[in-house]
Design a protein around this motif. Structure first.
Motif, short mmCIF file in Angstrom:
data_model
loop_
_atom_site.label_atom_id
_atom_site.label_comp_id
_atom_site.label_asym_id
_atom_site.label_seq_id
_atom_site.Cartn_x
_atom_site.Cartn_y
_atom_site.Cartn_z
N ASP A 1 143.35 37.41 -0.74
CA ASP A 1 144.54 38.18 -0.35
C ASP A 1 144.36 38.81 1.03
O ASP A 1 145.27 38.80 1.87
CB ASP A 1 144.83 39.27 -1.37
N ALA A 2 143.16 39.36 1.27
CA ALA A 2 142.89 40.00 2.55
C ALA A 2 142.90 38.98 3.69
O ALA A 2 143.40 39.25 4.79
CB ALA A 2 141.55 40.73 2.50
N VAL A 3 142.35 37.80 3.42
CA VAL A 3 142.32 36.74 4.44
C VAL A 3 143.73 36.26 4.74
O VAL A 3 144.12 36.11 5.91
CB VAL A 3 141.43 35.58 3.97
N ARG A 4 144.53 36.04 3.70
CA ARG A 4 145.90 35.54 3.91
C ARG A 4 146.75 36.58 4.64
O ARG A 4 147.59 36.21 5.49
CB ARG A 4 146.53 35.16 2.57
N HIS B 1 137.76 27.04 0.25
CA HIS B 1 138.25 27.31 1.60
C HIS B 1 139.61 28.00 1.50
O HIS B 1 140.54 27.47 0.90
CB HIS B 1 138.37 26.00 2.38
N VAL B 2 139.70 29.20 2.07
CA VAL B 2 140.94 29.99 1.97
C VAL B 2 141.84 29.76 3.17
O VAL B 2 143.04 29.50 3.02
CB VAL B 2 140.61 31.49 1.84
N ALA B 3 141.28 29.83 4.39
CA ALA B 3 142.10 29.68 5.60
C ALA B 3 141.19 29.53 6.81
O ALA B 3 140.00 29.87 6.77
CB ALA B 3 143.02 30.89 5.78
N ASP B 4 141.78 29.02 7.88
CA ASP B 4 141.16 29.05 9.20
C ASP B 4 141.99 29.97 10.08
O ASP B 4 143.22 29.79 10.19
CB ASP B 4 141.11 27.65 9.83
N ILE B 5 141.34 30.94 10.69
CA ILE B 5 142.03 31.88 11.58
C ILE B 5 141.25 31.95 12.88
O ILE B 5 140.07 32.34 12.89
CB ILE B 5 142.12 33.29 10.95
#
Length: 480
Positions: free
Chosen positions: A470-473, A337-341
């Motif tokens: 990186d793109a998600v962050r 899991h990278v992030a929730d946006i």
């Protein structure tokens, strides 16, 4: 040879050819040389790195032949090969014709265990098309929680030779084995072993699905306590039936459903054991909760059950299974899991480089915007798309073989919107994430599970996963 016996070989003056100057070849050459063998190393490549490695070995007194891995050196009594060298190479055909045995690095490690005068640690072995590394690392975490001296070794990146000949003393080893390694390990006899699943993979190397399965099945040969199989994959149980095991060795199944006798499974969100209990007809032992598994995706719960089965076969108490699973942290790029946006989850499963792994990944989420594509390695995608169609909110495709996935989507999920990125540069990932975000709705998961290898665009799947993260962050920072 029984599972706990240690093989002794008089290496002094024995002519051994080591095939391959790689992560396994160099340690093998050194170990054999130290034991008095007359070592010749052959290698296909002849580049600057190979020449530097050759110079180091030659300085120790070994012979190295660069640019010629095809010819069997005269007087060779044994060939020790890197696992990736294909069985039909002329070197091995010549060895077979001359009656010269061929071992892999795993076979050599098996033969040398206990050679340093210490008690040889038993091996708990894991193979399968997908999930090997995660299961072995879960197993090591459980064994550590039980207070045992252990390490996750083998195809996982830690050399088995280093493990069996190094300074550390172990009670038990958690061993990941690839089909390549098993092919070249004729006398390996594990304490207990698991085949997690079987799906077409590496068929160019093995020649057929039957040969691939047979090499996987070698992991069960000579097991003393348990052969662990996947109830949902009958081919794994077939391999148990075909194996020649020690008297008293048991077949132990794992299932995501309620377990029968001699099985581990799941009941009301609890991982339970009906195999290693006093009365398996009537008793079940609680091991852990599904929420103790990180992440609690279905295929990862299956991995946890397989690891638990091997640990229980070794006598580990239930509390250590729970504690070990709680302590385990998955490797990067494995359903990470990278992030929730904006109420959309972004998950990196770049490690899903084939259809079987991607099928498991897609099954873990209800509504998905799927980012896929890369090098297909001869795979077909109809079955994958058919199974996942109802979960797909949309699809973003990139990479060299994206058209194969697009065609399968057109046939089996024509209503699903598809964004086809006609580019294979590394910057395509940022656009893929942006387009996926446009398709996603609150509650959805944007999932990178490419079903393909990465080398058309990235150095490896790690770099691909890092580009996604990186793109998600960057997107998360913009929306903050």
């Amino acid at each position: 040879m029984g599972s706990q016996e240690v093989s002794t070989v008089d290496w002094q003056g024995k002519h051994v050819t080591v095939a391959g100057l790689g992560v396994s070849g160099i340690p093998a050459a050194r170990a054999l040389h130290e034991r008095g063998a007359l070592v010749t190393v052959v290698n296909d490549g002849d580049d600057e790195r190979a020449r530097a490695q050759a110079a180091e070995l030659e300085a120790l007194g070994m012979t190295v032949r660069l640019g010629d891995g095809a010819t069997l050196p005269p007087s060779t009594e044994l060939v020790v090969t890197a696992p990736g060298w294909q069985p039909d190479k002329p070197l091995f055909l010549a060895a077979a014709e001359a009656g010269v045995p061929v071992w892999g690095d795993v076979e050599l490690a098996w033969r040398l265990r206990g050679d340093n005068g210490r008690k040889a640690a038993p091996w708990l072995a894991v193979t399968g098309t997908n999930g090997k590394t995660t299961t072995v690392r879960m197993l090591a975490s459980i064994l550590e929680a039980a207070g045992l001296r252990t390490a996750a070794v083998g195809n996982i990146g830690v050399s088995l030779l280093d493990a069996v000949l190094g300074e550390n003393e172990y009670d038990v080893l958690a061993v990941e084995l690839s089909s390549y390694q098993l092919h070249w390990a004729p006398s390996l006899r594990a304490h207990s072993a698991a085949v997690l699943n079987l799906a077409p993979d590496h068929l160019d190397w093995h020649g057929s699905m039957e040969a691939y399965a047979a090499d996987k099945g070698r992991v069960y040969e000579g097991n003393t306590v348990a052969c662990v199989y996947n109830v949902a994959d009958p081919a794994t149980e077939d391999l148990v039936r075909e194996a020649d095991v020690e008297e008293g060795c048991r077949a132990i199944g794992f299932t995501l459903g309620a377990p029968g006798p001699s099985q581990l499974g799941v009941v009301d969100g609890i991982l339970v054991d009906r195999a290693f209990v006093a009365n398996r007809q009537k008793q079940a032992q609680e091991l852990a909760e599904v929420t103790d598994v990180n992440p609690p995706a279905p295929h990862n719960i299956a991995n946890a059950l397989a690891a638990a089965a091997l640990a229980r076969a070794f006598g580990v108490e239930p509390a250590a299974v729970r504690d070990g699973l709680r302590a385990f942290r998955p490797d990067a790029h494995r359903i990470e899991h990278v992030a929730d946006i904006g109420e959309v989850a972004y998950v990196d499963d770049s490690k899903a480089t084939n259809t079987h792994a991607t099928e498991a990944s897609l099954a873990a989420y209800e509504s998905i915007v799927w980012i896929a594509g890369g090098l297909a390695k001869g795979a077909t995608f109809d079955e994958l798309v058919t199974g996942a169609a109802k979960r797909l909110r949309g699809v973003v495709l990139m990479g060299a073989d994206r058209a194969l996935i697009h065609e399968a989507l057109t046939r089996h999920a024509p209503e699903v919107p598809v964004v086809d990125l006609d580019r294979t540069d590394t910057g395509a990932m940022s656009e893929a994430v942006a387009r996926a975000a446009e398709l996603a709705r609150p509650g959805d998961t944007v999932l990178l599970a490419p079903a393909c290898a990465s080398m058309d665009m990235f150095t490896n799947y790690n770099k691909r996963g890092e580009a996604f993260a990186d793109a998600v962050r960057a997107r998360a920072d913009e929306s903050a």
